[in-house]
Enzyme design. Structure first.
Site, PDB file in Angstrom:
ATOM      1  N   GLU A  84      43.725  58.108  49.256  1.00  0.00           N
ATOM      2  CA  GLU A  84      42.383  58.685  49.280  1.00  0.00           C
ATOM      3  C   GLU A  84      41.344  57.708  48.721  1.00  0.00           C
ATOM      4  O   GLU A  84      40.229  57.613  49.236  1.00  0.00           O
ATOM      5  CB  GLU A  84      42.379  59.980  48.472  1.00  0.00           C
TER       6      GLU A  84
ATOM      7  N   ASP B 271      30.750  64.805  45.282  1.00  0.00           N
ATOM      8  CA  ASP B 271      31.287  65.683  44.240  1.00  0.00           C
ATOM      9  C   ASP B 271      30.737  65.451  42.828  1.00  0.00           C
ATOM     10  O   ASP B 271      29.732  66.027  42.457  1.00  0.00           O
ATOM     11  CB  ASP B 271      32.819  65.611  44.236  1.00  0.00           C
TER      12      ASP B 271
END
Length: 832
Positions: free
Chosen positions: A783, A587
């Site tokens: 996460e 990302d």
């Protein structure tokens, strides 16, 4: 003409040769027929054992089969002490920050079942859902679930909890509730009778169970009765069936409005549970809402019996099956994941069981249409400077279309936040699953490759159907056929090939195979020819994907007169913007600025190298004539990684771009992409560059932290900046790859063996403790983890690749230098 004395001998020889040829041909045909029967029988049994499951992982508990247009169930609950409780406390879909002190599977096996615990602190109740499957019959067998509710400590014993079972059936078929004891509802069991083409005839029973129902002396009790079980049977258009909360609230509103208009007295209001009770209207309909209200603790069973099984399940059957499933899971987990020192304490075993169970319990089945832009706009070629602006304008101009419907059987990253399939996550998810059940892992791999288009593209994010799209902002729903994603499924195919190599022949009759207690989880390995046939069918798809990468993600060498060993091996992610390279999976990781069509990405080249290496391995077994094609690509990549991406000055691999003089320029942001050739196994154990990579990993001023390897160097100007998604946090998938490669170096002779062993030993301990401590404190896997504090952050209940910790727990403890591992013998080509 031959002399008479020789005729009998010649005739005998001819007959012998004829019989030999006939037997050989007949034997070959018989063997092929046996193999076909074996393949078919294993496939049938595999499908049957995997048909039912909690395959709606976006729900706290939802059961469905992995076929489209089928029966589906979902559990809701919430306290009803006040008139506003229902709107705020009703639980159904998994959500972040919903007053939970953890939830998930304590133990789970996809082929048998398991037990889930949900700690709902806002509602003051702990919910336990036990689920089991009972094979038998022609329609996938039967299943059952037990739902228990226990009030938490300090909660008043008369706490009222409403429980709703939401049952729907899509497609052709019938679903009807049998009438109750009186017009107000049911005192005993509730029975639904149904049928469909795929499931045949079936019965679903909600048992009376245990628990107290509230009583009311309010005058409306004469009209509504006490807290019976009530059923509302409805017919909705199929596109609305998934909107369970909306449907339930609509029916509640109608019921409450009618009740208030006729009976509500502001001076003497009835209790909330009595107001928010549905009217009892059982009958036929594709929606069946079963509602109960309990006071205090409760327990009841859900029993689904397939008519083809011949017998109906009972609560006693369920009790037995739960016990057997629990015992089986405990024994098998200890065998498959033998946890090693220094993590042998019971707390780590409980932690490992939970992490793995939530990974495998997060497998779901999805069916529906996908939003795709197949305009193939020229701007999507990204060949001009400023290409990202042109591509953005094209995306705004072009109208995507719905394609499909498609189906996908997949494990998901996070039940509350990412309840859908992600391509590069999947390969990491399947690594522990492959250890547990290689056939299940390959079933999921097959499901992904069934989504591939004619060119070799698989959408990186599978958002199938309206229910899945409801969790994704509209701007992120569209998939583009020129966008790639790291091909991590090759990890699993390699694992499968390795297991086939170690197999010791096949078992000829699958029913005998099963009767001996050998599980379906390894049927394609125990029966080598079955596994080979799977590879033969999968291989063309793997090859097609490989060449799609080479065609669509190529990097430009010739236009800029770059010096490289191979003129072909260079790669660039498409979909770049100044802020993101989402297709890489990393990302917001820093890349050269501004983006340039001459960019080259070292992580992408490493992934293509991994594919080439894997395909050469697979082709040895199923297409030996093509092995050289892949080894040539791999050779070019291994050389070009050094020629195009190595920075001697920085001591690591870097992305490359084109400077203002149209010259090749390295742009180094030390971090995960700098390690990518190492992570993908492309560096040799005696490479001088390896020493510098290990130094970078172990440098506390760069990537090393007490909690794991940082995504970006502390010295980088972008460290911790902007979104800070991949700009400092610790990610477990990459840390797992680092640990694995360090272990591989630590057990083989080489100049860096002791350095690798020391890093491995410390990093393994740091990563396990980081994940465990946050899990113990919060009840969740996360996460990512903060590199300064070790705290879990971002998405909670991230039991996707964070569950790789179970493999790390089972890795060897290496407190001292170990002798080099023996080299495995060459593959026996006669077997494969």
């Amino acid at each position: 003409m031959a002399p008479p004395s020789r005729q009998p001998r010649q005739l005998s020889l001819v007959l012998t040769l004829f019989l030999l040829c006939f037997n050989a041909l007949f034997g070959q045909a018989a063997a092929q027929e046996d193999e076909a029967i074996l393949n078919s029988e294993i496939a049938r049994l595999n499908n049957q054992s995997l048909l039912w499951g909690p395959y709606r992982p976006n729900l706290y508990f939802g059961v469905r089969p992995r076929i489209p247009k089928a029966l589906m169930t979902g559990l809701m609950w919430g306290k009803v002490e006040t008139y506003t409780d229902y709107q705020t406390s009703l639980r159904y879909t998994c959500e972040q920050n919903e007053g939970m002190k953890g939830y998930g599977w304590d133990e789970y096996d996809t082929r048998r079942g398991g037990v889930q615990s949900i700690h709902d602190t806002e509602n003051g109740i702990d919910i336990t859902t036990s689920f089991v499957k009972v094979p038998g019959g022609a329609n996938g067998g039967s299943w059952a679930a037990r739902v228990k509710g226990q009030l938490q400590e300090g909660v008043p014993a008369d706490r009222k909890t409403a429980v709703i079972l939401y049952v729907t059936q899509e497609g052709l078929g019938t679903l009807e509730a049998a009438k109750g004891d009186d017009e107000n509802g049911y005192e005993g069991d509730v029975t639904l009778n149904g049928n469909s083409a795929a499931l045949g005839d079936y019965k679903l029973v909600l048992t009376k169970g245990k628990g107290k129902h509230p009583k009311s002396d309010h005058k409306v009790t004469e009209v509504r009765g006490d807290a019976h079980t009530v059923v509302q049977s409805l017919t909705y258009q199929e596109e609305f069936l998934w909107q369970a909360k909306g449907v339930v609230f609509k029916q509640l509103k109608e019921s409450v409005d009618a009740f208030v208009e006729k009976y509500f007295d502001k001076e003497d209001p009835p209790p909330a549970w009595q107001v928010f009770q549905l009217e009892n209207r059982p009958g036929a309909g594709n929606v069946q809402i079963i509602q109960r209200v309990f006071e205090g603790d409760f327990e009841f069973d859900i029993l689904f019996s397939s008519a083809s099984a011949g017998t109906e399940l009972s609560s006693a059957d369920l009790t037995r099956e739960i016990q057997e499933a629990t015992e089986s899971f405990g024994e098998r987990f200890s065998s498959v994941f033998a946890i090693k020192a220094p993590f042998t304490a019971d707390k780590y075993k409980k932690f490992g069981r939970s992490m793995f169970s939530n990974l495998i319990g997060g497998i779901g089945y999805f069916f529906g249409e996908s939003v795709v832009d197949r305009s193939y706009a020229p701007e999507y070629e990204e060949e001009d400077e400023g290409f990202w602006e042109e591509a953005a304008a094209a995306r705004a101009r072009n109208k995507p279309t719905l394609e499909g419907p498609y189906e996908l059987f997949t494990s998901i990253p996070s039940r509350p936040f990412f309840p859908r399939g992600f391509l590069w996550d999947e390969g990491f998810h399947l690594l522990p699953i492959a250890d547990w059940d290689i056939d299940l892992a390959m079933e999921i791999v097959k499901s992904w490759y069934n989504l591939m288009d004619e060119d070799g593209w698989i959408a990186r994010e599978q958002i199938l159907g309206a229910e899945a799209r409801s969790k994704v902002p509209e701007e992120f729903q569209t998939q583009y056929p020129h966008y790639a994603n790291p091909p991590t499924l090759f990890f699993i195919v390699d694992t499968f090939v390795d297991k086939l190599r170690k197999a010791n022949g096949s078992m000829p009759v699958v029913k005998e195979h099963l009767s001996q207690g050998v599980p379906l989880s390894s049927a394609s390995i125990d029966n080598v020819e079955v596994g080979l046939e799977y590879l033969r069918r999968l291989y063309p798809l793997l090859r097609r994907q490989f060449y799609w990468f080479k065609k669509t993600q190529y990097g430009d060498i010739k236009s800029y007169d770059r010096e490289a060993y191979s003129p072909r091996e260079a790669y660039r992610w498409r979909g770049r913007t100044p802020a993101h390279c989402l297709t890489s999976g990393l990302d917001d990781y820093p890349r050269p600025q501004p983006p340039h069509p001459g960019e080259l990405h070292v992580d992408l080249m490493s992934w293509v190298g991994l594919m080439a290496k894997s395909l050469a391995n697979i082709a040895e077994a199923v297409a030996p004539e093509e092995v050289e094609d892949y080894t040539k690509v791999l050779d070019g990549i291994e050389h070009n990684l050094d020629d195009l991406h190595w920075s001697e000055k920085d001591g690591c691999y870097c992305d490359a771009t084109i400077d203002e003089f149209e010259e090749h320029q390295l742009v180094c942001h030390k971090g995960y992409i700098s390690l990518s050739p190492f992570l993908t196994g492309l560096l040799k154990a005696d490479s001088p560059k390896l020493g510098k990579i290990l130094a970078l990993i172990g440098d506390e001023e760069e990537l090393w932290s007490p909690y794991g390897i940082r995504s970006l160097s502390k010295k980088d100007e972008n460290y911790g900046s902007a979104e800070n998604y991949w700009r400092s946090p610790i990610w477990i998938n990459i840390n797992y790859l680092v640990i694995t490669q360090l272990y591989n170096l630590a057990i083989q002779e080489g100049p860096y063996q002791e350095t690798a062993r020391d890093l491995y030993q410390r990093l393994r301990k740091n990563v396990v403790e980081t994940i465990y401590n946050s899990w113990e404190e919060t009840g969740f896997a996360w996460e990512q983890y903060n590199p300064e504090t070790g705290k879990g952050q971002r998405t909670q209940h991230f039991t996707g690749w964070t569950s790789l910790v179970v493999k790390i727990l089972a890795m060897d403890d290496l407190p001292e230098a170990v002798p080099a591992a023996p080299v495995e013998s060459e593959y026996v080509k006669d077997e494969l």
